[in-house]
Motif scaffolding. Structure first.
Motif, mmCIF file in Angstrom:
data_model
loop_
_atom_site.group_PDB
_atom_site.id
_atom_site.type_symbol
_atom_site.label_atom_id
_atom_site.label_comp_id
_atom_site.label_asym_id
_atom_site.label_seq_id
_atom_site.Cartn_x
_atom_site.Cartn_y
_atom_site.Cartn_z
ATOM 1 N N GLY A 1 0.819 -1.203 0.000
ATOM 2 C CA GLY A 1 0.000 0.000 0.000
ATOM 3 C C GLY A 1 0.851 1.250 0.000
ATOM 4 N N ASP A 2 0.245 2.331 0.384
ATOM 5 C CA ASP A 2 0.889 3.645 0.398
ATOM 6 C C ASP A 2 1.822 3.725 1.603
ATOM 7 N N VAL A 3 3.111 3.768 1.341
ATOM 8 C CA VAL A 3 4.080 3.759 2.429
ATOM 9 C C VAL A 3 4.004 5.026 3.272
ATOM 10 N N VAL A 4 3.640 6.156 2.680
ATOM 11 C CA VAL A 4 3.503 7.374 3.475
ATOM 12 C C VAL A 4 2.353 7.226 4.462
ATOM 13 N N GLU A 5 1.270 6.583 4.044
ATOM 14 C CA GLU A 5 0.165 6.335 4.981
ATOM 15 C C GLU A 5 0.612 5.389 6.094
ATOM 16 N N THR A 6 1.433 4.421 5.754
ATOM 17 C CA THR A 6 1.986 3.535 6.783
ATOM 18 C C THR A 6 2.816 4.338 7.769
ATOM 19 N N LEU A 7 3.650 5.223 7.264
ATOM 20 C CA LEU A 7 4.467 6.065 8.140
ATOM 21 C C LEU A 7 3.591 6.922 9.049
ATOM 22 N N ARG A 8 2.515 7.461 8.491
ATOM 23 C CA ARG A 8 1.594 8.270 9.303
ATOM 24 C C ARG A 8 0.941 7.427 10.395
ATOM 25 N N SER A 9 0.502 6.244 10.032
ATOM 26 C CA SER A 9 -0.214 5.406 10.999
ATOM 27 C C SER A 9 0.709 4.901 12.108
ATOM 28 N N GLN A 10 1.981 4.785 11.821
ATOM 29 C CA GLN A 10 2.917 4.294 12.828
ATOM 30 C C GLN A 10 3.102 5.290 13.966
ATOM 31 N N VAL A 11 2.961 6.575 13.698
ATOM 32 C CA VAL A 11 3.237 7.587 14.720
ATOM 33 C C VAL A 11 2.405 7.333 15.965
ATOM 34 N N ASP A 12 1.105 7.164 15.805
ATOM 35 C CA ASP A 12 0.232 6.976 16.971
ATOM 36 C C ASP A 12 0.579 5.705 17.741
ATOM 37 N N ALA A 13 0.796 4.621 17.033
ATOM 38 C CA ALA A 13 1.100 3.351 17.701
ATOM 39 C C ALA A 13 2.435 3.419 18.440
ATOM 40 N N THR A 14 3.417 4.007 17.812
ATOM 41 C CA THR A 14 4.729 4.112 18.439
ATOM 42 C C THR A 14 4.686 5.033 19.645
ATOM 43 N N MET A 15 3.996 6.150 19.516
ATOM 44 C CA MET A 15 3.896 7.088 20.640
ATOM 45 C C MET A 15 3.104 6.466 21.792
ATOM 46 N N ALA A 16 2.076 5.713 21.478
ATOM 47 C CA ALA A 16 1.300 5.054 22.537
ATOM 48 C C ALA A 16 2.184 4.092 23.313
#
Length: 161
Positions: A15-30
């Motif tokens: 899929g869209d790797v930029v969307e993957t990068l965006r979605s990772q922020v919340d999970a990593t910060m949590a």
């Protein structure tokens, strides 16, 4: 990209790797923000990095890979050197910082990466440069960034928490 990075790339969903990068922020910060400060110096074995050092390493590596992507996307064919991640960790004093400051740093690095990669088109993403003695595209670097984060989050969950 070099076969060395295949394991990182394989961790990233299609899929869209930029969307993957965006979605990772919340999970990593949590995950990072769920850690008690007194656990930040924990090492799962002698000689292994602390949790603080892992987070700091993730931010350092993100910056280096994003810089490589910038150079390659802009058509700079100058060969880029490798880097010694252990030397970076040894000299960074991550254990002198709070988990919160390291999490903030990682989030800032990620936002910068997204700002760099999001507007790139296929021509820029497909450009080929050289890093650590091997050809690499800007697109591959985006996937490596996402996969590197997934790799270290898995290690944190499996070995530290």
């Amino acid at each position: 990209f070099s076969p060395y990075y295949a394991g990182y790339v394989a961790r990233v969903p299609d899929g869209d790797v930029v969307e993957t990068l965006r979605s990772q922020v919340d999970a990593t910060m949590a995950l990072a923000r769920s850690l008690a400060e007194e656990k930040g110096g924990h090492r799962y074995a002698p000689g292994k990095w602390s949790i603080r050092e892992v987070l700091g390493h993730m931010a350092d590596t993100e910056r280096i890979m994003a810089y490589r992507a910038l150079r390659v996307a802009r058509g700079d064919a100058t060969p880029l050197p490798g880097f010694d991640e252990n030397l970076y960790v040894e000299n960074a004093r991550f254990d002198d910082r709070t988990l919160s400051s390291l999490a903030d740093d990682l989030a800032i690095a990620r936002q910068s990466t997204i700002a760099l990669l999001a507007p790139l088109g296929d021509d820029e993403l497909g450009r080929v440069g050289s890093a650590n003695g091997a050809p690499i595209t800007a697109r591959a670097l985006a996937w490596i960034i996402a996969g590197h984060e997934r790799h270290h989050l898995a290690i944190l969950r499996e070995r530290y928490l």
